[in-house]
Design a protein around this motif. Structure first.
Motif, PDB file in Angstrom:
ATOM      1  N   LEU A  54       0.824  -1.203   0.000  1.00  0.00           N
ATOM      2  CA  LEU A  54       0.000   0.000   0.000  1.00  0.00           C
ATOM      3  C   LEU A  54       0.859   1.255   0.000  1.00  0.00           C
ATOM      4  O   LEU A  54       1.974   1.264   0.516  1.00  0.00           O
ATOM      5  CB  LEU A  54      -0.909  -0.007   1.227  1.00  0.00           C
ATOM      6  CG  LEU A  54      -1.914  -1.161   1.334  1.00  0.00           C
ATOM      7  CD1 LEU A  54      -2.749  -1.001   2.588  1.00  0.00           C
ATOM      8  CD2 LEU A  54      -2.800  -1.234   0.102  1.00  0.00           C
ATOM      9  N   PRO A  55       0.332   2.354  -0.583  1.00  0.00           N
ATOM     10  CA  PRO A  55       1.037   3.644  -0.491  1.00  0.00           C
ATOM     11  C   PRO A  55       1.243   4.057   0.963  1.00  0.00           C
ATOM     12  O   PRO A  55       0.480   3.686   1.852  1.00  0.00           O
ATOM     13  CB  PRO A  55       0.089   4.604  -1.214  1.00  0.00           C
ATOM     14  CG  PRO A  55      -0.705   3.734  -2.143  1.00  0.00           C
ATOM     15  CD  PRO A  55      -0.880   2.437  -1.417  1.00  0.00           C
ATOM     16  N   ARG A  56       2.265   4.860   1.198  1.00  0.00           N
ATOM     17  CA  ARG A  56       2.591   5.343   2.539  1.00  0.00           C
ATOM     18  C   ARG A  56       2.039   6.746   2.738  1.00  0.00           C
ATOM     19  O   ARG A  56       1.788   7.464   1.762  1.00  0.00           O
ATOM     20  CB  ARG A  56       4.106   5.365   2.731  1.00  0.00           C
ATOM     21  CG  ARG A  56       4.808   4.042   2.447  1.00  0.00           C
ATOM     22  CD  ARG A  56       6.314   4.266   2.417  1.00  0.00           C
ATOM     23  NE  ARG A  56       6.664   5.273   1.405  1.00  0.00           N
ATOM     24  CZ  ARG A  56       7.872   5.846   1.316  1.00  0.00           C
ATOM     25  NH1 ARG A  56       8.815   5.531   2.184  1.00  0.00           N
ATOM     26  NH2 ARG A  56       8.109   6.732   0.374  1.00  0.00           N
ATOM     27  N   PRO A  57       1.859   7.194   3.990  1.00  0.00           N
ATOM     28  CA  PRO A  57       1.434   8.580   4.212  1.00  0.00           C
ATOM     29  C   PRO A  57       2.353   9.595   3.548  1.00  0.00           C
ATOM     30  O   PRO A  57       1.885  10.594   3.003  1.00  0.00           O
ATOM     31  CB  PRO A  57       1.460   8.703   5.743  1.00  0.00           C
ATOM     32  CG  PRO A  57       1.240   7.321   6.244  1.00  0.00           C
ATOM     33  CD  PRO A  57       1.926   6.423   5.257  1.00  0.00           C
ATOM     34  N   LEU A  58       3.661   9.337   3.586  1.00  0.00           N
ATOM     35  CA  LEU A  58       4.606  10.264   2.967  1.00  0.00           C
ATOM     36  C   LEU A  58       4.359  10.374   1.463  1.00  0.00           C
ATOM     37  O   LEU A  58       4.511  11.453   0.882  1.00  0.00           O
ATOM     38  CB  LEU A  58       6.038   9.800   3.230  1.00  0.00           C
ATOM     39  CG  LEU A  58       7.155  10.685   2.659  1.00  0.00           C
ATOM     40  CD1 LEU A  58       7.079  12.090   3.238  1.00  0.00           C
ATOM     41  CD2 LEU A  58       8.520  10.064   2.945  1.00  0.00           C
TER      42      LEU A  58
ATOM     43  N   GLY B  32      -2.620   6.166   1.911  1.00  0.00           N
ATOM     44  CA  GLY B  32      -1.528   6.136   2.875  1.00  0.00           C
ATOM     45  C   GLY B  32      -2.003   6.406   4.297  1.00  0.00           C
ATOM     46  O   GLY B  32      -1.546   5.764   5.254  1.00  0.00           O
ATOM     47  N   TYR B  33      -2.946   7.340   4.446  1.00  0.00           N
ATOM     48  CA  TYR B  33      -3.483   7.641   5.771  1.00  0.00           C
ATOM     49  C   TYR B  33      -4.328   6.488   6.306  1.00  0.00           C
ATOM     50  O   TYR B  33      -4.372   6.255   7.516  1.00  0.00           O
ATOM     51  CB  TYR B  33      -4.315   8.924   5.712  1.00  0.00           C
ATOM     52  CG  TYR B  33      -3.491  10.189   5.713  1.00  0.00           C
ATOM     53  CD1 TYR B  33      -2.164  10.195   5.268  1.00  0.00           C
ATOM     54  CD2 TYR B  33      -4.023  11.399   6.142  1.00  0.00           C
ATOM     55  CE1 TYR B  33      -1.410  11.355   5.242  1.00  0.00           C
ATOM     56  CE2 TYR B  33      -3.271  12.572   6.131  1.00  0.00           C
ATOM     57  CZ  TYR B  33      -1.968  12.544   5.678  1.00  0.00           C
ATOM     58  OH  TYR B  33      -1.221  13.695   5.677  1.00  0.00           O
ATOM     59  N   GLU B  34      -5.015   5.780   5.410  1.00  0.00           N
ATOM     60  CA  GLU B  34      -5.740   4.583   5.840  1.00  0.00           C
ATOM     61  C   GLU B  34      -4.776   3.566   6.441  1.00  0.00           C
ATOM     62  O   GLU B  34      -5.072   2.941   7.461  1.00  0.00           O
ATOM     63  CB  GLU B  34      -6.453   3.942   4.651  1.00  0.00           C
ATOM     64  CG  GLU B  34      -7.696   4.650   4.189  1.00  0.00           C
ATOM     65  CD  GLU B  34      -8.280   3.989   2.956  1.00  0.00           C
ATOM     66  OE1 GLU B  34      -7.781   2.929   2.540  1.00  0.00           O
ATOM     67  OE2 GLU B  34      -9.239   4.540   2.392  1.00  0.00           O
ATOM     68  N   ARG B  35      -3.648   3.398   5.785  1.00  0.00           N
ATOM     69  CA  ARG B  35      -2.651   2.435   6.259  1.00  0.00           C
ATOM     70  C   ARG B  35      -2.175   2.792   7.658  1.00  0.00           C
ATOM     71  O   ARG B  35      -1.912   1.909   8.483  1.00  0.00           O
ATOM     72  CB  ARG B  35      -1.466   2.424   5.284  1.00  0.00           C
ATOM     73  CG  ARG B  35      -0.306   1.555   5.699  1.00  0.00           C
ATOM     74  CD  ARG B  35       0.835   1.727   4.724  1.00  0.00           C
ATOM     75  NE  ARG B  35       1.972   0.880   5.064  1.00  0.00           N
ATOM     76  CZ  ARG B  35       3.132   0.897   4.417  1.00  0.00           C
ATOM     77  NH1 ARG B  35       3.305   1.704   3.388  1.00  0.00           N
ATOM     78  NH2 ARG B  35       4.109   0.100   4.790  1.00  0.00           N
TER      79      ARG B  35
ATOM     80  N   GLY C 161      -0.315   2.443  12.314  1.00  0.00           N
ATOM     81  CA  GLY C 161       0.300   3.610  12.928  1.00  0.00           C
ATOM     82  C   GLY C 161       1.401   4.174  12.041  1.00  0.00           C
ATOM     83  O   GLY C 161       1.452   3.916  10.844  1.00  0.00           O
ATOM     84  N   GLY C 162       2.259   4.942  12.623  1.00  0.00           N
ATOM     85  CA  GLY C 162       3.341   5.549  11.861  1.00  0.00           C
ATOM     86  C   GLY C 162       3.178   7.048  11.756  1.00  0.00           C
ATOM     87  O   GLY C 162       2.143   7.629  12.102  1.00  0.00           O
ATOM     88  N   ARG C 163       4.215   7.687  11.258  1.00  0.00           N
ATOM     89  CA  ARG C 163       4.266   9.145  11.191  1.00  0.00           C
ATOM     90  C   ARG C 163       3.464   9.662  10.007  1.00  0.00           C
ATOM     91  O   ARG C 163       3.606   9.200   8.885  1.00  0.00           O
ATOM     92  CB  ARG C 163       5.724   9.580  11.073  1.00  0.00           C
ATOM     93  CG  ARG C 163       5.948  11.083  11.080  1.00  0.00           C
ATOM     94  CD  ARG C 163       7.425  11.378  11.299  1.00  0.00           C
ATOM     95  NE  ARG C 163       8.230  10.775  10.265  1.00  0.00           N
ATOM     96  CZ  ARG C 163       8.636  11.415   9.164  1.00  0.00           C
ATOM     97  NH1 ARG C 163       8.277  12.670   8.969  1.00  0.00           N
ATOM     98  NH2 ARG C 163       9.384  10.802   8.272  1.00  0.00           N
ATOM     99  N   LEU C 164       2.608  10.647  10.271  1.00  0.00           N
ATOM    100  CA  LEU C 164       1.836  11.297   9.218  1.00  0.00           C
ATOM    101  C   LEU C 164       2.433  12.634   8.806  1.00  0.00           C
ATOM    102  O   LEU C 164       2.455  12.983   7.631  1.00  0.00           O
ATOM    103  CB  LEU C 164       0.389  11.526   9.682  1.00  0.00           C
ATOM    104  CG  LEU C 164      -0.487  10.303   9.926  1.00  0.00           C
ATOM    105  CD1 LEU C 164      -1.862  10.757  10.387  1.00  0.00           C
ATOM    106  CD2 LEU C 164      -0.607   9.453   8.683  1.00  0.00           C
TER     107      LEU C 164
END
Length: 324
Positions: free
Chosen positions: A25-29, A163-166, A285-288
């Motif tokens: 999946l795409p990432r937030p970045l 990305g935000y869904e992930r 989770g992870g950095r947005l």
């Protein structure tokens, strides 16, 4: 026309369902960078071509799309590779879902505008008169009605929302992408009117499991809005509408509240109907927040403040690239 079979409902699969084999999946970045690249390129290229080079609007928008696509292929190739491997890229659109969601979004948007006109009529502004003629009208319809909506869906619903869904799940992703997309249009009244459509775009993509459902909604809204504006441009009816806007008075508050109630009802129906499907793994989770997101928000704030800055005349020329 029939809809393709959608992915299973979230209640029908385990909450920690893994991604499909081989799916990354795409990432937030990725989404932050894509939205920033789109916003900067459209504003800068369109502003330079329209405001400085004096090119017609349709050609300028088409060239801004080409510039956006080329820069995306250069700087966002890994993100685009992840996107085309995603199930939402490969799943055909749900046609009837798109048409129903479009109707709800348009009615809600007009209801919001009626409410705005009842409480702040001067914020509506003038009707856009497109400085274009001849073959450039066709270029404007193709670029503003088809190409740029596709680019915006790739950036906001394809990469940013996915990305935000992930990272945080579908509800947060839909809210964040809708707010950023609406705010990027740069005019307070437009932001209020676009929010319902942005929400429908996000929810429809999540419900159908297809990015192309949102593309159909977005392109249909833009294309037919532009077509109507072009058909009326320069006509007596348009001149009368402009005169009425110049002398605009507030609508009765009761009428405005009625418009707001209709908008809320449409959004309630859309939210209940377009329930997200479980085509993503559980949020990890992870950095947005990243540097690209900070710059994106700063640019949006600049566009919002541009009428009060010395660059107001130049900014009004470029805002049409996002505020069609």
């Amino acid at each position: 026309m029939t809809d393709w079979a959608p992915p299973p409902l979230a209640s029908e699969v385990p909450p920690t369902a893994p991604a499909r084999p081989g799916e990354i999946l795409p990432r937030p970045l990725d989404g932050n960078r894509a939205a920033l690249l789109l916003l900067v390129t459209q504003n800068v290229v369109t502003g330079m071509l329209v405001g400085l080079a004096g090119l017609p609007l349709g050609l300028s928008l088409a060239l801004s799309f080409v510039a956006t696509a080329l820069l995306a292929l250069i700087f966002l190739r890994p993100a685009l590779t992840r996107l085309v491997q995603d199930s939402r890229w490969r799943t055909p659109p749900a046609i009837w879902t798109a048409l129903g969601a479009l109707g709800l979004g348009v009615v809600a948007s007009r209801g919001i505008l009626i409410f705005v006109q009842s409480v702040a009529p001067q914020s509506i502004g003038k009707i856009e008169q497109f400085n274009t003629a001849g073959w450039d009208r066709l270029a404007l319809l193709i670029a503003g009605g088809l190409l740029i909506p596709f680019a915006e869906e790739v950036a906001f619903r394809g990469l940013l929302m996915r990305g935000y869904e992930r990272a945080r799940g579908p509800l947060f992703a839909a809210l964040a992408s809708s707010l950023l997309f609406a705010a990027a249009h740069g005019v307070p009244a437009q932001i209020a009117a676009i929010l319902p459509i942005a929400w429908v775009l996000a929810w429809a993509a999540q419900h159908s499991g297809s990015l192309w459902t949102g593309v159909i909604i977005h392109a249909s809204n833009n294309f037919f809005s532009l077509l109507l504006a072009l058909l009326l441009s320069g006509s007596r009816l348009m001149d009368q509408a402009q005169e009425q806007l110049r002398n605009l008075k507030a609508l009765p508050l009761g009428l405005g509240l009625g418009g707001l109630l209709i908008a809320a009802a449409c959004m309630f129906v859309a939210t209940v109907w377009l329930r997200p499907r479980a085509d993503t793994p559980a949020p990890v989770g992870g950095r947005l927040i990243s540097g690209s997101l900070v710059v994106l928000v700063a640019l949006i704030l600049f566009v919002l403040a541009s009428p009060y800055l010395p660059l107001a005349e130049w900014a009004s020329a470029v805002r049409v690239s996002l505020g069609r």
